[in-house]
Structures are given as C-alpha cells and as structure tokens.
Scaffold this active site. Structure first.
Site, PDB file in Angstrom:
ATOM      1  N   ASN A 108       0.911  -1.204  -0.010  1.00  0.00           N
ATOM      2  CA  ASN A 108      -0.028  -0.068  -0.100  1.00  0.00           C
ATOM      3  C   ASN A 108       0.930   0.995   0.076  1.00  0.00           C
ATOM      4  O   ASN A 108       1.713   1.214   0.867  1.00  0.00           O
ATOM      5  CB  ASN A 108      -0.888   0.022   1.294  1.00  0.00           C
ATOM      6  CG  ASN A 108      -1.857  -1.391   1.280  1.00  0.00           C
ATOM      7  OD1 ASN A 108      -2.777  -1.399   0.355  1.00  0.00           O
ATOM      8  ND2 ASN A 108      -1.907  -1.939   2.421  1.00  0.00           N
TER       9      ASN A 108
ATOM     10  N   GLN B  74      -2.429   2.759   3.228  1.00  0.00           N
ATOM     11  CA  GLN B  74      -0.989   2.755   3.999  1.00  0.00           C
ATOM     12  C   GLN B  74      -1.316   3.396   5.329  1.00  0.00           C
ATOM     13  O   GLN B  74      -1.414   4.647   5.540  1.00  0.00           O
ATOM     14  CB  GLN B  74       0.105   3.448   3.339  1.00  0.00           C
ATOM     15  CG  GLN B  74       1.422   3.308   3.756  1.00  0.00           C
ATOM     16  CD  GLN B  74       2.653   3.865   3.059  1.00  0.00           C
ATOM     17  OE1 GLN B  74       2.299   4.813   2.068  1.00  0.00           O
ATOM     18  NE2 GLN B  74       3.862   3.585   3.314  1.00  0.00           N
TER      19      GLN B  74
ATOM     20  N   HIS C 227       6.645  -0.851   3.227  1.00  0.00           N
ATOM     21  CA  HIS C 227       6.575  -2.324   3.700  1.00  0.00           C
ATOM     22  C   HIS C 227       5.982  -2.887   2.660  1.00  0.00           C
ATOM     23  O   HIS C 227       4.866  -2.565   1.867  1.00  0.00           O
ATOM     24  CB  HIS C 227       6.071  -2.282   5.006  1.00  0.00           C
ATOM     25  CG  HIS C 227       4.630  -1.745   5.349  1.00  0.00           C
ATOM     26  ND1 HIS C 227       4.404  -0.213   5.277  1.00  0.00           N
ATOM     27  CD2 HIS C 227       3.361  -2.211   5.294  1.00  0.00           C
ATOM     28  CE1 HIS C 227       3.221  -0.064   5.541  1.00  0.00           C
ATOM     29  NE2 HIS C 227       2.461  -1.260   5.759  1.00  0.00           N
TER      30      HIS C 227
ATOM     31  N   HIS D  93       3.891  -6.517   2.219  1.00  0.00           N
ATOM     32  CA  HIS D  93       3.027  -7.724   3.043  1.00  0.00           C
ATOM     33  C   HIS D  93       3.551  -8.873   2.200  1.00  0.00           C
ATOM     34  O   HIS D  93       3.275  -9.065   0.980  1.00  0.00           O
ATOM     35  CB  HIS D  93       1.732  -7.435   2.860  1.00  0.00           C
ATOM     36  CG  HIS D  93       1.372  -6.082   3.723  1.00  0.00           C
ATOM     37  ND1 HIS D  93       0.899  -6.037   5.431  1.00  0.00           N
ATOM     38  CD2 HIS D  93       1.368  -4.977   3.470  1.00  0.00           C
ATOM     39  CE1 HIS D  93       0.573  -4.847   5.410  1.00  0.00           C
ATOM     40  NE2 HIS D  93       0.788  -3.901   4.121  1.00  0.00           N
TER      41      HIS D  93
END
Length: 145
Positions: free
Chosen positions: A85, A92, A98, A100
C-alpha cells in the site's frame, strides 16, 4: 523518531523478527491477516516506494523473493499474496515502505488483488500508456502518442 517500523528496526520495540539483513528487516505483523503474515521493510525510513534509492529497492525486493517461499512452506500454505500500500489513499497506515507477504490457503475467504477494486476504468489504454510514457520522460510512440 516516532515511526513504529524504524523503532522495530532499531530494536526499541519488540517484534517477532524473521530476517535481518544489512538493508532490510522482516517481522511478523502484529495484526496479521493470516498466520505467517510478514512485513518486509527497508531499514532506512522511506515513506513511499517511489522515493526509494534503486539499491534500497533492489535489496527490499530481493528479500521479498528470498522470504516468500520459506514463509509459504513454514505455514504449509498453498500460495502467498504479496502487496504494497503506497500512500494514504491506498490504506497505508504506517508511512514507511513495507511489503506484505500473506500466506494463503484454498478456501481462506480472501480474494485476489482483482477483488479489492471495483472496475473503475475511465480512460482508454493507449491514452493511459501515453500519459505514463510522458511522465517517464520517454519520447512519444509514432502512431500512438
């Protein structure tokens, strides 16, 4: 620094770390979507993927590639959904890049990435392609742009 991921990377906040490399740390999400839901983060704080240095992006995605199979195997999953995101509009919630890695099983009730969006296309593909090529600074394609 108030970024929770930066604090995890520095060891200021406990986390279940599954991999630590020179430029990347991976740990289990404390609000997992499934058992084995891993977050892979660059050690340096960067809010959006397009702001990453190429070497940092390379290290991040190499780590994702290295982790995806072992995460799936460790959980006995049939596959993984891997996603990012990027920005507030995407959901986000932590402004630190980051990735996932979410293990998946047949019949787990989750859909594919195509199920999270209603079809909302307003522009023709050639028009969108031309706009992206222009934003990239590429020359127009003869007969197309």
């Amino acid at each position: 620094m108030s970024c929770i991921f930066c604090r995890i990377v520095k060891g200021e906040i406990p986390a279940e770390i599954v991999a630590r490399e020179a430029e990347v740390t991976a740990f289990l999400d404390v609000q997992p979507l499934a058992d084995g839901h891993v977050l892979v983060v660059p050690r340096a704080h960067v809010a959006r993927i397009e702001d990453m240095e190429p070497a940092a992006a390379d290290a991040l995605f190499r780590a994702v590639v290295r982790l995806a199979g072992p995460v799936r195997a460790a959980l006995g999953a049939a596959g993984t959904t891997i996603g990012i995101n990027d920005g507030d509009a995407t959901g986000q919630t932590v402004p630190h890049v980051h990735v996932h890695i979410v293990p998946r099983w047949e019949g787990d009730g989750a859909g594919s990435v195509h199920t999270i969006f209603p079809r909302n296309v307003k522009r023709k593909l050639p028009e969108v392609g031309a706009a992206i090529r222009k934003a990239l600074g590429q020359p127009p394609q003869p007969g197309r742009d």
